[in-house]
Design a protein around this motif. Structure first.
Motif, PDB file in Angstrom:
ATOM      1  N   ARG A   1      -2.610   2.615   0.647  1.00  8.13           N
ATOM      2  CA  ARG A   1      -1.166   2.426   0.566  1.00  8.13           C
ATOM      3  C   ARG A   1      -0.579   2.507   1.968  1.00  8.13           C
ATOM      4  NH1 ARG A   1      -0.034   4.941  -4.506  1.00  8.13           N
ATOM      5  NH2 ARG A   1       2.217   4.577  -4.268  1.00  8.13           N
ATOM      6  N   THR A   2       0.615   2.005   2.129  1.00  9.44           N
ATOM      7  CA  THR A   2       1.340   2.200   3.379  1.00  9.44           C
ATOM      8  C   THR A   2       1.793   3.654   3.463  1.00  9.44           C
ATOM      9  OG1 THR A   2       2.079  -0.089   3.529  1.00  9.44           O
ATOM     10  CG2 THR A   2       3.421   1.561   4.664  1.00  9.44           C
TER      11      THR A   2
ATOM     12  N   TRP B   1       2.949   8.780   0.211  1.00  9.30           N
ATOM     13  CA  TRP B   1       2.989   7.533  -0.539  1.00  9.30           C
ATOM     14  C   TRP B   1       4.262   7.383  -1.361  1.00  9.30           C
ATOM     15  CZ3 TRP B   1      -0.813   6.201   2.185  1.00  9.30           C
ATOM     16  CH2 TRP B   1      -1.961   6.979   2.303  1.00  9.30           C
ATOM     17  N   ARG B   2       4.771   6.194  -1.395  1.00  7.44           N
ATOM     18  CA  ARG B   2       5.823   5.853  -2.346  1.00  7.44           C
ATOM     19  C   ARG B   2       5.165   5.176  -3.550  1.00  7.44           C
ATOM     20  NH1 ARG B   2       9.700   3.222   2.295  1.00  7.44           N
ATOM     21  NH2 ARG B   2      10.357   5.197   3.236  1.00  7.44           N
ATOM     22  N   GLU B   3       5.932   5.006  -4.600  1.00  5.58           N
ATOM     23  CA  GLU B   3       5.399   4.357  -5.794  1.00  5.58           C
ATOM     24  C   GLU B   3       4.930   2.950  -5.453  1.00  5.58           C
ATOM     25  OE1 GLU B   3       6.883   3.107 -10.307  1.00  5.58           O
ATOM     26  OE2 GLU B   3       8.162   4.303  -8.990  1.00  5.58           O
ATOM     27  N   ARG B   4       3.753   2.597  -5.944  1.00  3.29           N
ATOM     28  CA  ARG B   4       3.213   1.275  -5.650  1.00  3.29           C
ATOM     29  C   ARG B   4       4.038   0.196  -6.339  1.00  3.29           C
ATOM     30  NH1 ARG B   4      -1.386  -0.699  -3.624  1.00  3.29           N
ATOM     31  NH2 ARG B   4      -2.647   1.175  -3.815  1.00  3.29           N
TER      32      ARG B   4
ATOM     33  N   ARG C   1       2.068  -6.285  -7.879  1.00  4.80           N
ATOM     34  CA  ARG C   1       1.413  -7.372  -7.168  1.00  4.80           C
ATOM     35  C   ARG C   1       1.346  -8.592  -8.074  1.00  4.80           C
ATOM     36  NH1 ARG C   1       2.203  -3.769  -3.913  1.00  4.80           N
ATOM     37  NH2 ARG C   1       0.858  -3.281  -2.138  1.00  4.80           N
TER      38      ARG C   1
ATOM     39  N   ARG D   1      -8.106   1.754   7.797  1.00  6.65           N
ATOM     40  CA  ARG D   1      -8.480   2.335   6.506  1.00  6.65           C
ATOM     41  C   ARG D   1      -9.973   2.652   6.458  1.00  6.65           C
ATOM     42  NH1 ARG D   1      -5.146  -1.895   2.595  1.00  6.65           N
ATOM     43  NH2 ARG D   1      -3.059  -1.057   3.005  1.00  6.65           N
TER      44      ARG D   1
END
Length: 203
Positions: free
Chosen positions: A24-25, A187-190, A193, A144
Motif C-alpha cells: 500500500r502507499t 495505511w488508509r483504506e484500500r 481497482r 517493496r
C-alpha cells in the motif's frame, strides 16, 4: 486469485503479496533509518528495467539531512507536508532531459545516435519523462522488495523543486517518494481497482 491461477505466476504467494496485493502507499513511517546500502541494493535490482534506447533518464536525489528537507517542505502541498517532514528518507525523482548526451557512451557502435535527438528538444523531453516514469514504477516495486514501504506523492510545486534542487535546468521533477518502515497507522483504506474486463480487450 484461485489456486490454479496462482500457479501461473512465477513468484511464490508471499512475494506476490509483498510486491503487490498487500503493498500500500504509506502515509506514516517509523523513525528507523533507511541505510545507503538498502538504497544501493534497490538500485542494483531495478536498474535492469527497460527504457527506450537504454537511455535511463531517471535521476534520484535523496534528501536525508534536516536542512535539505527544510528546503523541500515549502514546495510540498499541505496534505503531504507533515509526512514528508517525518519520513526517514525522501527521494526527489526527476527526468534528465539531456539524457541523449549519454548515447555515444551507451551505443559506441552507433556514432550518430545522439544526433537523432539534438534537433527535437520537445521530443527529447517527452522521451525523458516517459522513460523516467517507467523507471519510477520499477523503483516502487524495488522499494517493496527490500521490505520497505513507499509513499509516492504528486502534490507539490514541481517548478519550485526544480529551481531549488536542480538549478541547471536539465531536470524535470516528476514525483516525490517517502521511503521507510511503515508505522502501525501507515495505511488508509484500500480503494477499489478496476476488474480485468474493464481493463483488458482482445481483438
Amino acid at each position: 486469485m484461485t489456486a490454479a491461477a496462482d500457479d501461473l505466476i512465477a513468484l511464490d504467494r508471499a512475494a506476490q503479496d509483498l510486491l503487490f496485493r498487500a503493498a500500500r502507499t504509506a502515509n506514516a513511517f517509523t523513525d528507523e533509518p533507511v541505510a545507503d546500502e538498502q538504497v544501493r541494493a534497490v538500485h542494483d535490482l531495478i536498474r535492469y528495467g527497460p527504457t527506450a534506447m537504454n537511455g535511463q533518464p531517471l535521476r534520484v536525489l535523496l534528501l536525508r539531512s534536516a536542512e535539505a528537507r527544510a528546503r523541500l517542505l515549502p514546495y510540498v502541498s499541505a496534505g503531504n507536508r507533515d509526512k514528508t517532514a517525518t519520513a526517514p528518507l525522501t527521494a526527489v525523482l526527476a527526468a534528465d532531459v539531456d539524457w541523449h548526451d549519454r548515447l555515444p557512451e551507451l551505443f559506441p557502435h552507433r556514432p550518430g545516435a545522439r544526433d537523432w535527438f539534438t534537433g527535437d528538444p520537445a521530443g527529447r523531453e517527452a522521451q525523458a519523462r516517459f522513460n523516467a516514469a517507467l523507471q519510477i514504477g520499477y523503483l516502487l516495486v524495488g522499494v517493496r522488495a527490500a521490505g520497505l514501504a513507499a509513499g509516492p506523492m504528486a502534490g507539490f510545486d514541481a517548478a519550485g523543486v526544480e529551481r531549488e534542487f536542480f538549478p541547471g535546468g536539465r531536470h524535470r521533477v516528476l514525483l516525490l517518494m517517502n521511503i521507510g518502515r511503515p508505522a502501525p497507522d501507515a495505511w488508509r483504506e484500500r480503494l477499489p481497482r478496476l476488474p480485468y474486463e474493464e481493463v483488458v480487450g482482445t481483438l
